[in-house]
Motif scaffolding. Structure first.
Motif, PDB file in Angstrom:
ATOM      1  N   LEU A 170       0.507  -0.982   0.300  1.00  0.00           N
ATOM      2  CA  LEU A 170      -0.222   0.024  -0.127  1.00  0.00           C
ATOM      3  C   LEU A 170       0.818   1.720   0.194  1.00  0.00           C
ATOM      4  N   MET A 171       1.972   0.943   1.042  1.00  0.00           N
ATOM      5  CA  MET A 171       2.831   2.369   0.656  1.00  0.00           C
ATOM      6  C   MET A 171       2.999   2.806  -0.402  1.00  0.00           C
ATOM      7  N   PHE A 172       3.667   1.566  -1.464  1.00  0.00           N
ATOM      8  CA  PHE A 172       4.480   1.372  -2.166  1.00  0.00           C
ATOM      9  C   PHE A 172       2.848   2.223  -3.890  1.00  0.00           C
ATOM     10  N   ARG A 173       2.269   1.594  -3.358  1.00  0.00           N
ATOM     11  CA  ARG A 173       1.722   2.530  -4.481  1.00  0.00           C
ATOM     12  C   ARG A 173       1.262   4.093  -3.669  1.00  0.00           C
ATOM     13  N   ASP A 174       1.044   4.134  -2.551  1.00  0.00           N
ATOM     14  CA  ASP A 174       0.502   5.386  -2.542  1.00  0.00           C
ATOM     15  C   ASP A 174       1.669   6.294  -3.297  1.00  0.00           C
ATOM     16  N   TRP A 175       3.222   6.255  -2.604  1.00  0.00           N
ATOM     17  CA  TRP A 175       4.544   6.793  -3.103  1.00  0.00           C
ATOM     18  C   TRP A 175       4.494   6.741  -4.456  1.00  0.00           C
ATOM     19  N   GLY A 176       3.812   5.736  -5.641  1.00  0.00           N
ATOM     20  CA  GLY A 176       4.609   5.188  -6.622  1.00  0.00           C
ATOM     21  C   GLY A 176       5.948   4.962  -6.602  1.00  0.00           C
ATOM     22  N   LEU A 177       5.775   4.145  -5.647  1.00  0.00           N
ATOM     23  CA  LEU A 177       7.173   2.991  -6.343  1.00  0.00           C
ATOM     24  C   LEU A 177       6.991   1.457  -6.518  1.00  0.00           C
ATOM     25  N   LEU A 178       5.342   1.353  -6.874  1.00  0.00           N
ATOM     26  CA  LEU A 178       5.546   0.073  -7.600  1.00  0.00           C
ATOM     27  C   LEU A 178       6.396  -0.318  -8.943  1.00  0.00           C
ATOM     28  N   ASP A 179       6.521  -1.389  -8.930  1.00  0.00           N
ATOM     29  CA  ASP A 179       7.360  -1.640 -10.408  1.00  0.00           C
ATOM     30  C   ASP A 179       8.296  -0.331 -10.613  1.00  0.00           C
ATOM     31  N   THR A 180       9.417  -0.056 -10.022  1.00  0.00           N
ATOM     32  CA  THR A 180      10.170   1.144  -9.998  1.00  0.00           C
ATOM     33  C   THR A 180      11.570   0.488  -9.568  1.00  0.00           C
ATOM     34  N   ARG A 181      12.042   0.597 -10.067  1.00  0.00           N
ATOM     35  CA  ARG A 181      13.864  -0.483  -9.661  1.00  0.00           C
ATOM     36  C   ARG A 181      13.938   0.629  -8.078  1.00  0.00           C
ATOM     37  N   THR A 182      14.325   1.494  -7.878  1.00  0.00           N
ATOM     38  CA  THR A 182      14.221   2.095  -6.656  1.00  0.00           C
ATOM     39  C   THR A 182      13.878   1.734  -5.902  1.00  0.00           C
ATOM     40  N   GLY A 183      12.400   1.738  -5.987  1.00  0.00           N
ATOM     41  CA  GLY A 183      11.096   0.354  -4.665  1.00  0.00           C
ATOM     42  C   GLY A 183      12.316  -0.762  -4.387  1.00  0.00           C
ATOM     43  N   LEU A 184      12.406  -1.244  -5.359  1.00  0.00           N
ATOM     44  CA  LEU A 184      12.787  -2.286  -5.308  1.00  0.00           C
ATOM     45  C   LEU A 184      14.216  -2.514  -4.472  1.00  0.00           C
ATOM     46  N   ILE A 185      15.523  -1.603  -4.914  1.00  0.00           N
ATOM     47  CA  ILE A 185      16.499  -1.212  -4.485  1.00  0.00           C
ATOM     48  C   ILE A 185      16.456  -0.944  -2.899  1.00  0.00           C
ATOM     49  N   ILE A 186      15.604  -0.334  -2.348  1.00  0.00           N
ATOM     50  CA  ILE A 186      15.301   0.071  -1.210  1.00  0.00           C
ATOM     51  C   ILE A 186      14.556  -0.960   0.248  1.00  0.00           C
ATOM     52  N   VAL A 187      13.978  -2.008  -0.551  1.00  0.00           N
ATOM     53  CA  VAL A 187      13.252  -3.186  -0.072  1.00  0.00           C
ATOM     54  C   VAL A 187      14.536  -4.125  -0.168  1.00  0.00           C
ATOM     55  N   LEU A 188      14.807  -4.766  -0.967  1.00  0.00           N
ATOM     56  CA  LEU A 188      16.453  -5.444  -0.830  1.00  0.00           C
ATOM     57  C   LEU A 188      17.376  -4.920  -0.168  1.00  0.00           C
ATOM     58  N   CYS A 189      18.060  -3.367   0.195  1.00  0.00           N
ATOM     59  CA  CYS A 189      18.784  -3.242   0.661  1.00  0.00           C
ATOM     60  C   CYS A 189      18.610  -3.449   2.340  1.00  0.00           C
ATOM     61  N   LEU A 190      17.071  -3.165   3.001  1.00  0.00           N
ATOM     62  CA  LEU A 190      17.013  -3.378   3.984  1.00  0.00           C
ATOM     63  C   LEU A 190      17.092  -4.838   4.380  1.00  0.00           C
ATOM     64  N   MET A 191      16.399  -5.566   3.850  1.00  0.00           N
ATOM     65  CA  MET A 191      16.543  -7.072   3.352  1.00  0.00           C
ATOM     66  C   MET A 191      18.038  -7.965   4.003  1.00  0.00           C
ATOM     67  N   ASN A 192      18.223  -7.510   3.356  1.00  0.00           N
ATOM     68  CA  ASN A 192      19.713  -7.400   3.458  1.00  0.00           C
ATOM     69  C   ASN A 192      20.267  -7.358   4.388  1.00  0.00           C
ATOM     70  N   LEU A 193      20.577  -6.252   5.329  1.00  0.00           N
ATOM     71  CA  LEU A 193      21.012  -5.137   5.554  1.00  0.00           C
ATOM     72  C   LEU A 193      21.918  -5.859   6.877  1.00  0.00           C
ATOM     73  N   PRO A 194      20.943  -6.498   7.951  1.00  0.00           N
ATOM     74  CA  PRO A 194      21.195  -7.694   8.324  1.00  0.00           C
ATOM     75  C   PRO A 194      22.509  -8.429   8.178  1.00  0.00           C
ATOM     76  N   ILE A 195      22.163  -8.684   7.044  1.00  0.00           N
ATOM     77  CA  ILE A 195      23.185 -10.022   7.118  1.00  0.00           C
ATOM     78  C   ILE A 195      24.672  -9.148   6.353  1.00  0.00           C
ATOM     79  N   VAL A 196      23.921  -8.298   6.169  1.00  0.00           N
ATOM     80  CA  VAL A 196      25.540  -7.412   5.406  1.00  0.00           C
ATOM     81  C   VAL A 196      26.206  -7.552   6.715  1.00  0.00           C
TER      82      VAL A 196
END
Lengths: 276, 290
Positions: free
Chosen positions: A129-155
């Motif tokens: 829903l946040m991605f939809r409201d912020w226009g981040l759906l289907d953007t590379r920026t959106g995925l970069i943010i999500v995957l960055c946060l997902m991997n940050l603990p392992i990093v």
């Protein structure tokens, strides 16, 4: 006393190990083989497939019909982008925890790890829903943010275990020799930290490249990386075996090669130091 | 010795990641929790409001939930069983003196690096397909009728695909543990007349059990989120036959647009995953002290 291993035993074990290794690798091998066949040949019986002629036709078709290269670049940009961003945020943190540990360091590390345990479906709706409201759906920026946060603990964990291994005596020796903080970081610590940072980059790029929950749920046609692009082959029309194989081979080849270099880091990175 | 100033600098260096991870975890999770108590369907925008535990009631009493829970247990349990036993045997084999050990190792590890959508589609089309798949060809060759894996045994087929992906991980970690075993200990036991079997039971198994526990816990965390493999092979079907908890939440939230119900399901999934996570964290935490 050195143990004597009989040659016969060694040969039996070799045959056994190679056979099992071949069987496990076979699905990948078969995909590579099919990618060099025409669609008509790819659905024939295995023996007919092997004896039919070899061609690069499917690779050309995949690029021509679906602009494969764009999705490939999406994968490259998203996986490297997210990991580099995570390194920029994570290196100072891991550095501080390794070299200036405080009372709370262990708790902070464990808490960071606990964020990794959260199943993605638990936050699917809000993120969507946040991605939809912020226009981040289907953007590379959106995925970069999500995957960055997902991997940050392992990093951070991986970097922390690597930095921890840099002996602090070296720092003291450098200080005794009159090195300032700047030259200490530049000439003493950085060269010792680079291999650890490179390994962290490598493993996390692999994980991001193959990530298939967020990439499938948050992208459509535009920003889709290879995971999402290939998922479209789940309901294709007409013959598609050779094209699926060509698309798959190109998608896994770079990671297979990177993966061969990262066997050791894999154990270290995914067990958080619990197995050495 | 760290001075007061360097301590402050350290805090400054750590805070960005702490703040970001906190936002990433707390905000969406809080929203999910909030939605789970609301009537909120994207198809019915007007009708919203607090409904108490109603979403949980619906989710937990829905027959699909029990099917999904059972399917999740089957998938996770099945994959763990195959990867732990298979991984143990493979690790023992790879630990032997063989020719071309490095190459065999690479062959065995390769499936781990294949993206989930690729491995699922490769198995679905090239192996499980009842007409043109290799398994159908083998069955026909020996005079048996072809078996439609994904229609007749969807959950087992997906379990096999996922097990193929995770077997390398289990093997690699167990092999690493095996290689850190003190070989003098084994030789001493051999000299004292211990058989291969009792050497395995009394020396190797206790040594490997720790690594095996780590494998079980980490794989469970990842396996609970299995998604892509189901999406591209069966779409959770036929019926609910291969719908897991993760997939059920996805269907409810993004396909049926029932945000409230999906959120309740998400919270249930989080609670289940946390039960496993607590044990894993305890093991890792212990290791951190030494």
């Amino acid at each position: 006393m050195a143990r004597k291993i009989s040659n016969r035993r060694k040969i039996i074990m070799t045959v056994l190990a190679w056979s099992i290794g071949f069987l496990i690798f076979f699905p990948i091998l078969w995909t590579i083989i099919l990618s060099f066949k025409t669609e008509g040949d790819a659905i024939k019986t295995p023996l007919q497939v092997l004896s039919s002629h070899w061609t690069f036709e499917s690779y050309a078709l995949v690029q021509e019909r679906s602009n494969y290269f764009r999705h490939f670049m999406n994968s490259v940009i998203i996986s490297f982008g997210s990991v580099i961003l995570a390194l920029v945020i994570g290196i100072p943190s891991a550095w501080a925890m390794a070299f200036v540990p405080g009372k709370g360091t262990k708790n902070v590390l464990m808490w960071m790890l606990s964020t990794k345990m959260m199943p993605a479906v638990g936050v699917l709706i809000p993120i969507y829903l946040m991605f939809r409201d912020w226009g981040l759906l289907d953007t590379r920026t959106g995925l970069i943010i999500v995957l960055c946060l997902m991997n940050l603990p392992i990093v951070i964990w991986m970097l922390y275990t690597y930095f921890k291994e840099i002996p602090s005596e070296i720092l003291e020796a450098a200080r005794m020799d009159g090195a300032g903080l700047r030259s200490e970081i530049l000439y003493v610590l950085t060269p010792m930290a680079v291999p650890g940072i490179a390994s962290t980059l490598l493993l996390n790029v692999i994980l991001s490249w193959n990530e298939a929950f967020w990439t499938l749920n948050l992208t459509a046609a535009k920003a889709a990386p290879l995971t999402a692009f290939i998922a479209a082959y789940s309901s294709p029309e007409g013959l598609f075996y050779a094209k699926l194989s060509a698309a798959s081979t190109l998608a896994i080849a770079p990671i297979l090669i990177l993966g061969w270099f990262s066997q050791k880091q894999l154990v270290r990175g995914l067990t958080f130091g619990a197995v050495k | 010795m760290s001075t007061h100033a360097s301590r402050a600098a350290a805090r400054l260096m750590i805070s960005p990641s702490v703040i970001l991870l906190f936002l990433w975890m707390a905000v969406p999770l809080g929203m999910t929790l909030w939605f789970s108590f609301q009537r909120y369907n994207l198809l019915m925008p007007g009708q919203t409001g607090f409904v108490g535990f109603q979403n949980y009631e619906y989710f937990l009493t829905d027959p699909a939930f029990f099917t999904a829970l059972w399917n999740t247990l089957f998938l996770v349990g099945g994959v763990l069983l195959i990867t732990i036993i298979g991984g143990m045997l493979l690790a023992l084999l790879l630990d032997q003196a063989i020719f071309g050990q490095g190459i065999v190792r690479v062959l065995v590890i390769a499936p781990f690096f294949v993206m989930p959508t690729v491995s699922a589609l490769v198995w679905k089309n090239f192996f499980f397909n009842p007409v043109s798949g290799i398994f159908a060809y083998i069955a026909n060759f020996f005079g048996f009728p072809a078996y439609d894996f994904l229609a007749q045994a969807p959950l087992l087929s997906i379990t096999l695909i996922v097990a193929w992906q995770w077997l390398p991980f289990a093997t690699l970690i167990l092999l690493t543990a095996l290689q850190s075993l003190d070989s003098e200990q084994l030789e001493a036991a051999e000299m004292d007349g211990a058989s291969i079997f009792s050497r395995f039971i009394y020396i190797m198994v206790p040594h490997l059990s720790r690594a095996a526990t780590v494998v079980i816990l980490i794989q469970t965390i990842f396996l609970l989120s299995t998604f892509a493999e189901i999406l591209v092979t069966t779409n959770g079907g036929p019926g609910n036959a291969s719908t897991t908890l993760t997939y059920l939440v996805y269907v409810q939230s993004l396909l049926q647009f029932d945000v409230g119900g999906g959120a309740a399901g998400g919270i249930v999934a989080v609670i289940l995953a946390n039960i496993v996570a607590i044990f894993l964290m305890r093991m890792i935490g212990k290791n951190l002290e030494t």
